[in-house]
Design a protein around this motif. Structure first.
Motif, short mmCIF file in Angstrom:
data_model
loop_
_atom_site.label_atom_id
_atom_site.label_comp_id
_atom_site.label_asym_id
_atom_site.label_seq_id
_atom_site.Cartn_x
_atom_site.Cartn_y
_atom_site.Cartn_z
N SER A 236 0.83 -1.21 0.00
CA SER A 236 0.00 0.00 0.00
C SER A 236 0.86 1.26 0.00
O SER A 236 0.52 2.26 -0.64
CB SER A 236 -0.93 0.00 1.22
OG SER A 236 -0.17 0.08 2.43
N PHE B 260 -6.21 3.23 -0.44
CA PHE B 260 -5.71 1.89 -0.16
C PHE B 260 -4.98 1.86 1.19
O PHE B 260 -5.19 0.97 2.03
CB PHE B 260 -4.80 1.45 -1.30
CG PHE B 260 -4.33 0.02 -1.21
CD1 PHE B 260 -5.05 -0.94 -0.53
CD2 PHE B 260 -3.13 -0.37 -1.82
CE1 PHE B 260 -4.61 -2.26 -0.46
CE2 PHE B 260 -2.68 -1.66 -1.75
CZ PHE B 260 -3.42 -2.61 -1.06
N ILE C 187 -10.70 -3.33 -1.53
CA ILE C 187 -9.41 -3.06 -2.19
C ILE C 187 -9.62 -2.85 -3.68
O ILE C 187 -9.01 -1.97 -4.31
CB ILE C 187 -8.43 -4.21 -1.91
CG1 ILE C 187 -8.09 -4.27 -0.42
CG2 ILE C 187 -7.15 -4.05 -2.73
CD1 ILE C 187 -7.19 -5.44 -0.04
N HIS D 178 -7.46 1.99 4.06
CA HIS D 178 -8.11 0.71 4.35
C HIS D 178 -7.18 -0.23 5.11
O HIS D 178 -7.61 -0.91 6.06
CB HIS D 178 -8.57 0.06 3.04
CG HIS D 178 -9.10 -1.34 3.23
ND1 HIS D 178 -10.26 -1.60 3.92
CD2 HIS D 178 -8.62 -2.55 2.82
CE1 HIS D 178 -10.48 -2.91 3.93
NE2 HIS D 178 -9.49 -3.50 3.27
#
Length: 816
Positions: free
Chosen positions: A604, A612, A659, A615
């Motif tokens: 990420s 991203f 994702i 998350h």
């Protein structure tokens, strides 16, 4: 006084009178210089008398030696030395014969002073360049005598040192006098080398003894100059430096024999020192001859003690590294072949416990730990020598070693020895260790060249074995090849860093060659990573190696497509831990959760997509509710685990849909991200020892079902348009995933279905196949119809009759 003319000196020859006049009445007065000048002038004026002068001086010297008149002996040798230095005429050969006769007489004496005197005269003679060749001169006696002096064991240490140094100087003089003279007896013959080389090594061997008796500081410089060890080393270097191509073997063989006879391989310090002197003294283009000699000696000692063989291998390692800077030539693969052969023999010795394959009375019992030490020495030598080779030769060595690794098979014979271990397994481990040593630090810009298909297939097939140690070696080897910027050590531990900039990673853009490599081999790599994650025997080192491999692929070989596939792969690993169809232990499931968290945290930050990263950080709130799913609590000495992993809430998991959504908005292929990763089954599984009968049958049935006529459909011809082509390109990924899903269902069906159902299905397929074969045979065997029509049989039935091709009538061709 001298013969018949003793009372009438005027009647004696002039050369005798001149010789007699150089001797004083008192020998302590020394040589009469004025008379010596007269003798020298006479010798130069009448060179034909030089041989008679030498014969007369020799006669006097022999008589004085017999009468112990050593003062006159010294005067005679001094006169001979001056005549040698002054006269260089054609008649000097006869004079030299008298001179050498006198030197030999002095060397035969038991008096150390006379031996030293004769040696000094010989050394002066050896430094003279003669104008005329000699066809009949021999130095055999001097080689033997000087070699004997090198081994002097006189009671007086000072006298012993002087005698030894005289012997070394004498040998040095013999070498200088004969080595470049083609008319002399060949000093490189084994009969001479077997005396000269051991004598020099004997004095080199006692260097520690000489150093232990250190002189006073005021005498230290003088003693250093007079050290027999240093003089022997200098003489040995000079001897080897003059050796031609055809003489290297005769010069090296006595060294090997000396080390054998004196058991000098086991401490190996002196042996290494000797061969360093040899390698740095000979001409660089002759280095491979020394390597060949050592390899042959290692083969000859294949049944010697492991400590002896280990010493030879250590010496070979040092010599090979020095030789690599010069010219190794064709001995590269020969060296590796010999080392790998010795490795296999050592494994057999360790398993059987003897050199003959069976333990009997009188058999030398082998110590297993010594064999292990020898094996490690071989592996170290393989790595150290390979590290000095250029890239192209290193690639050849890598392929060569991999070709020697036994391939796993379903019916691998188990050959156990004293320890009950599998010989093939030990061979695989040792060869993979060697391969790891060679691959460490390997730099190759093109991954297609570094990991060709045949090498990668064999390496990954080895990764399918049950042995955890072998799987770990395979992972380490892959890491060594992929890591081209030295990032491996930065991923030695698994952790979730909030900022990876502290790692100072070296990242380059993926090249075109790397992209082609990943297009060809990426699914193969992903599949083996996935299968390795599912192993029950994995320990922390395996997960660290898997994390390092994933991280290095992301840094070295990643483009957008590879990043997407790696994320799908890690999410599939998370599903393995969640669903737990493999009945993995609690530690393995926690380790898979932690591995996924660490990698997604890394990727990420490498992709630099804010949504991203957000998350990933949201899911990493496991620190409070589920710390057992993070690497900081799992990959420690005492991991903190949870016994209830079946009730993990979805908020603690990385969600594929989320994702896919956040990465799709940044230009990544969201459709591909939505598809779950399913490993592709290939024929490679048949090499695995874990392959079950049901899985093997499923592959066969899958092929049959694909070609089954029941599923054949007549598809009407479709008009090919731009939209059709565009749709085919877009849907190619989805079709591929659907095909993999279908394969997975077929495999699952045959894994879980009862045996009777599988047998009935296979029987029906066999009957169907037989019927199709009958149809094919009927069509093939039936004769073709006759072009001329049919012939009516006797019973009124039409019968086809085959006519040879050359009798057939064909219609005429149309000519325009």
């Amino acid at each position: 006084m001298y013969g018949v003319c003793g009372c009438c000196g005027a009647l004696r020859p002039r050369y005798k009178r001149l010789v007699d006049n150089i001797f004083p009445e008192d020998p302590e007065d020394g040589l009469v210089k004025t008379n010596m000048e007269k003798l020298t002038f006479y010798a130069l004026s009448a060179p034909e008398k030089l041989d008679r002068i030498g014969a007369y001086l020799s006669e006097r010297l022999i008589r004085d030696v017999g009468r112990h008149r050593y003062g006159y002996v010294c005067i005679a040798m001094e006169a001979l030395d001056q005549l040698l230095m002054a006269c260089h005429c054609q008649s000097i050969n006869l004079f030299v014969e008298s001179f050498l006769k006198m030197v030999a007489k002095l060397l035969e004496s038991e008096k150390p002073n006379l031996q030293i005197l004769g040696t000094n005269s010989f050394v002066k003679f050896a430094n003279i360049e003669e104008d005329t060749p000699s066809y009949h001169r021999s130095y055999d006696f001097f080689v033997s005598r000087f070699s004997e002096m090198c081994h002097s064991s006189h009671d007086d240490l000072e006298i012993k040192t002087k005698i030894r140094m005289s012997g070394i100087k004498g040998l040095q003089g013999v070498v200088r006098k004969t080595v470049n003279d083609e008319l002399q007896a060949n000093i490189w013959d084994p009969q001479h080398m077997d005396k000269i080389v051991p004598s020099l090594l004997f004095n080199l061997q006692h260097v520690e003894e000489a150093e232990s008796r250190s002189p006073s500081p005021l005498q230290a410089p003088e003693k250093e100059k007079e050290s027999p060890a240093e003089l022997a080393e200098r003489c040995l270097r000079e001897l080897l430096g003059r050796a031609a191509f055809g003489n290297i073997k005769n010069a090296i063989k006595p060294v090997l024999i000396h080390l054998d006879n004196h058991s000098l391989w086991e401490p190996k310090v002196f042996a290494i020192r000797c061969f360093k002197i040899i390698m740095y003294s000979i001409q660089p283009q002759h280095s491979h001859l020394v390597i060949q000699q050592l390899l042959g000696h290692l083969d000859a000692n294949s049944r010697s003690a492991a400590t002896v063989r280990a010493g030879i291998v250590e010496v070979l390692s040092e010599a090979a590294v020095i030789a690599a800077t010069g010219s190794v030539g064709p001995t590269v693969l020969e060296m590796f072949n010999t080392l790998l052969r010795q490795l296999r023999l050592s494994i057999d010795y360790a398993l059987t416990g003897s050199y003959d394959g069976a333990v009997s009375l009188g058999t030398k019992i082998i110590k297993e730990h010594e064999e292990r030490m020898f094996q490690e020495a071989v592996i170290k030598t393989v790595g150290s020598f390979a590290s000095t080779l250029p890239t192209y030769q290193r690639s050849e060595v890598i392929l060569f070693i991999m070709s020697k690794v036994p391939r796993p098979s379903l019916h691998q014979a188990v050959d156990t020895g004293r320890t009950g271990e599998n010989r093939n397994r030990l061979t695989q481990i040792m060869l993979l260790k060697s391969l790891l040593q060679v691959s460490t630090g390997f730099q190759c810009n093109n991954m297609m060249s570094a990991l060709p298909s045949n090498f990668l297939d064999r390496l990954l097939s080895t990764a399918l074995m049950e042995d955890a140690e072998i799987r770990l070696f395979v992972l380490e080897i892959l890491i060594s090849f992929i890591d081209r910027h030295g990032n491996r050590h930065k991923f030695s531990t698994i952790s979730t860093l909030s900022d990876i900039s502290v790692l100072k990673l070296k990242v380059d853009k993926c090249s075109r060659q790397d992209t082609v490599f990943m297009k060809k081999h990426s699914q193969q790599l992903y599949r083996h990573i996935y299968l390795s994650c599912k192993e029950e025997t994995n320990v922390q080192k395996h997960y660290e190696a898997l994390y390092g491999l994933l991280a290095l692929i992301s840094i070295e070989l990643a483009n957008e497509e590879v990043v997407v596939d790696l994320i799908r792969l890690v999410l599939a690993v998370q599903d393995v831990a969640q669903v737990n169809e493999e009945n993995l232990p609690v530690y393995n499931r926690c380790a898979l959760y932690a591995l996924g968290a660490a990698y997604l945290n890394l990727i990420s930050q490498l992709t630099t997509v804010p949504a991203f990263c957000q998350h990933i950080h949201e899911v990493e709130t496991r620190k409070k509710e589920a710390p057992y799913m993070l690497p900081e609590d799992v990959f420690v000495e005492r991991p903190r685990l949870s016994q209830n992993l079946d009730g993990v809430v979805i908020e603690l998991l990385f969600r594929q849909s989320k994702i896919s959504e956040v990465l799709g908005g940044s230009g990544y292929n969201s459709d591909r991200l939505c598809l779950p990763y399913i490993p592709q089954l290939t024929d490679e599984d048949r090499l695995s020892k874990r392959r079950s009968i049901g899985e093997t049958i499923s592959l066969q049935v899958e092929v049959e079902s694909r070609n089954s006529p029941e599923k054949e459909e007549r598809v009407p011809a479709e008009e090919i348009t731009y939209e059709t082509l565009k749709k085919a390109i877009v849907d190619s990924v989805a079709v591929e995933e659907q095909e993999r899903e279908r394969r997975r269902q077929v495999v699952e069906k045959f894994q879980k279905a009862p045996f009777e159902e599988i047998a009935a299905h296979c029987g029906a397929r066999a009957s169907l196949l037989q019927s199709k074969l009958n149809q094919i045979f009927e069509i093939t065997i039936r004769p073709p119809p006759s072009p001329s029509g049919t012939i009516t049989a006797a019973y009124g039935q039409p019968q086809n009759h085959s006519i040879p091709v050359y009798e057939m009538k064909f219609p005429d061709l149309c000519v325009y």
